[in-house]
Design an enzyme around this catalytic site. Sequence first.
Site, PDB file in Angstrom:
ATOM      1  N   PRO A  86      29.442  36.448  34.121  1.00  0.00           N
ATOM      2  CA  PRO A  86      29.869  37.650  33.381  1.00  0.00           C
ATOM      3  C   PRO A  86      28.695  38.580  33.093  1.00  0.00           C
ATOM      4  O   PRO A  86      27.536  38.176  33.228  1.00  0.00           O
ATOM      5  CB  PRO A  86      30.415  37.071  32.070  1.00  0.00           C
ATOM      6  CG  PRO A  86      29.711  35.768  31.902  1.00  0.00           C
ATOM      7  CD  PRO A  86      29.437  35.248  33.272  1.00  0.00           C
ATOM      8  N   LEU A 221      34.010  50.257  47.413  1.00  0.00           N
ATOM      9  CA  LEU A 221      35.467  50.319  47.208  1.00  0.00           C
ATOM     10  C   LEU A 221      35.774  51.047  45.896  1.00  0.00           C
ATOM     11  O   LEU A 221      36.638  51.928  45.833  1.00  0.00           O
ATOM     12  CB  LEU A 221      36.053  48.908  47.172  1.00  0.00           C
ATOM     13  CG  LEU A 221      36.116  48.176  48.513  1.00  0.00           C
ATOM     14  CD1 LEU A 221      36.437  46.699  48.322  1.00  0.00           C
ATOM     15  CD2 LEU A 221      37.147  48.832  49.429  1.00  0.00           C
ATOM     16  N   CYS A 270      35.782  42.233  38.992  1.00  0.00           N
ATOM     17  CA  CYS A 270      34.634  42.450  39.883  1.00  0.00           C
ATOM     18  C   CYS A 270      34.030  43.840  39.851  1.00  0.00           C
ATOM     19  O   CYS A 270      32.806  43.978  39.744  1.00  0.00           O
ATOM     20  CB  CYS A 270      35.051  42.145  41.321  1.00  0.00           C
ATOM     21  SG  CYS A 270      35.407  40.420  41.566  1.00  0.00           S
TER      22      CYS A 270
HETATM   23  C1  UDX Z   1      38.225  43.358  44.450  1.00  0.00           C
HETATM   24  C2  UDX Z   1      37.874  43.522  45.937  1.00  0.00           C
HETATM   25  O1  UDX Z   1      38.938  44.231  46.595  1.00  0.00           O
HETATM   26  C3  UDX Z   1      37.657  42.161  46.586  1.00  0.00           C
HETATM   27  O2  UDX Z   1      37.239  42.328  47.926  1.00  0.00           O
HETATM   28  C4  UDX Z   1      36.603  41.403  45.809  1.00  0.00           C
HETATM   29  O3  UDX Z   1      36.433  40.103  46.336  1.00  0.00           O
HETATM   30  C5  UDX Z   1      36.976  41.300  44.337  1.00  0.00           C
HETATM   31  O4  UDX Z   1      37.211  42.610  43.798  1.00  0.00           O
HETATM   32  P1  UDX Z   1      40.412  42.711  43.063  1.00  0.00           P
HETATM   33  O5  UDX Z   1      39.613  43.110  41.868  1.00  0.00           O
HETATM   34  O6  UDX Z   1      41.141  41.413  43.039  1.00  0.00           O
HETATM   35  O7  UDX Z   1      39.474  42.674  44.360  1.00  0.00           O
HETATM   36  O8  UDX Z   1      41.524  43.838  43.334  1.00  0.00           O
HETATM   37  P2  UDX Z   1      41.577  45.214  44.130  1.00  0.00           P
HETATM   38  O9  UDX Z   1      42.791  45.209  44.963  1.00  0.00           O
HETATM   39  O10 UDX Z   1      40.315  45.555  44.801  1.00  0.00           O
HETATM   40  O11 UDX Z   1      41.839  46.271  42.948  1.00  0.00           O
HETATM   41  C6  UDX Z   1      40.870  46.545  41.944  1.00  0.00           C
HETATM   42  C7  UDX Z   1      41.376  47.650  41.037  1.00  0.00           C
HETATM   43  O12 UDX Z   1      41.409  48.905  41.717  1.00  0.00           O
HETATM   44  C8  UDX Z   1      42.800  47.423  40.516  1.00  0.00           C
HETATM   45  O13 UDX Z   1      42.879  47.799  39.159  1.00  0.00           O
HETATM   46  C9  UDX Z   1      43.634  48.335  41.394  1.00  0.00           C
HETATM   47  O14 UDX Z   1      44.841  48.714  40.783  1.00  0.00           O
HETATM   48  C10 UDX Z   1      42.682  49.506  41.575  1.00  0.00           C
HETATM   49  N1  UDX Z   1      42.954  50.308  42.779  1.00  0.00           N
HETATM   50  C11 UDX Z   1      42.865  49.743  44.021  1.00  0.00           C
HETATM   51  C12 UDX Z   1      43.247  51.653  42.643  1.00  0.00           C
HETATM   52  O15 UDX Z   1      43.321  52.179  41.536  1.00  0.00           O
HETATM   53  N2  UDX Z   1      43.467  52.398  43.783  1.00  0.00           N
HETATM   54  C13 UDX Z   1      43.371  51.864  45.027  1.00  0.00           C
HETATM   55  O16 UDX Z   1      43.562  52.613  46.014  1.00  0.00           O
HETATM   56  C14 UDX Z   1      43.071  50.495  45.153  1.00  0.00           C
END
Ligand code: UDX
EC number: 1.1.1.22
Length: 461
Positions: A86, A221, A270
Amino acid sequence: MAPVVVKSGPTCAVIALKCPNIKVTIVDLNQSRVDAWNSSDFALPIYEPGLVDIVKACRGRNLFFSTDVDKGIQEADLIFVSVNTPTKKSGVGAGFAADLNYVELATRRIAAVATTSKIVVEKSTVPCRTAESMRTILDANSKKGCDFQILSNPEFLAEGTAINDLLSPDRVLIGSLQTPEGRDACESLANVYAHWVPKERILTVGLWSSELSKLAANAMLAQRISSINALSAICEATGANIDEVAYAVGKDSRVGPKFLKASVGFGGSCFQKDILNLVYLSESLHLPEVAAYWKQVVQLNEYQKRRFSKRVVDTLFNTITGKKIAVLGFAFKADTGDTRESAAITLIKHFQEERARVVVYDPQVVESQIWMDLSEASPDISLDQIKKQVSIAPSALEACHNAEAIVIATEWKEFREINWELVYANMNKPAFVFDGRLLVDVEKLKQIGFKVMSIGRGDTY
Ligand code: UDX
């Protein structure tokens, strides 16, 4: 191959499924979590579509769950260290740096207990060069004849789609020291994944590149989401439509269509943590401009949540005091019960500060988790005090009953399919919907009579 000791549910369940010749043991000090993994009714400690079927197929065959950490370490050839890292809450780097206490404790335990050579794999997301610290600890504490090779093998799965991501990953990344022993260890782990992942998708790189790539992937991302969210503010001010802009931009094959969905803000365990980690790393390396660049991705995310709450207040005639707001969704994204850094927590805190009455509904998140998150978000207020303003409903319909406004915080599919006519009939008028996830059919809701405000669209009612 002898057992693999791990603490990473979905990944290890998939390894067990795809490698029947490998015995996988997941060890965790937390008895109740291990009990849940072992429960006869398969009430697993995490919700992840598809996971339960794999556990049903493998548990007791080559997949085991135990609290006996030492036995697990002794029996294993390869150990995944998959503990929490964390953000530090106090001391040097507080608020930015990763707390590596659990990584260090796990490493020391391996050194103390192991009686044979092991491959130790960093699975947790860690700052660049953590492997070096692990190596120093292992070398300084190991017994004669015990050799430790350290690999980095970051986890790229996303929650809610974990099983699919694991079964057909874009890539598996393995970092090792570029010594003959390091490369051998790397090959051993690559052979595990080669049971189901095509060879060209298994990337082998240097240890530090692997560690940094995980932070870099998450930062890039999240940066896409903050970019599209920054544009959503411009759309709301100009009358452009963010979905149309994202579609047009994403059609450029150099940009691509994924991760361009505007939202009320990204959450999850993350993105924020890893970016803050990168900020700290940049500052430690005396790169203040680089640090400021990445920090802005997180600041924009906070701004997006504040901006959304303000729009709710402004639209409801500049006050929500005493008004009932239904918040649909508490998880940080759909198809998970995880609430870490969920935008819903911040929104509800804002609504509490405006003295609104809030009713929450989420299809997966358990009540105790909601109370824990809201208490943590407002440490100066007692839970009894919070419960005077916030309640939890057993369904979306009940949450919306007699509400002035509905706020969609998580993109659960069931919210698109609610009986909106019935919801409308039971709401105070004018009935507002604030769609923080671009989920609902705006035209349909407008026809019913709702006043609809979506992220990244000008006033749409
Ligand atoms: C992320 C990474 O995608 C993954 O590769 C890594 O191992 C861990 O972190 P995660 O946190 O599980 O995964 O979810 P993810 O689908 O990436 O979404 C993260 C946040 O972004 C969510 O709150 C989602 O709602 C938001 N999001 C995602 C958006 O607001 N818009 C998008 O286009 C995509």
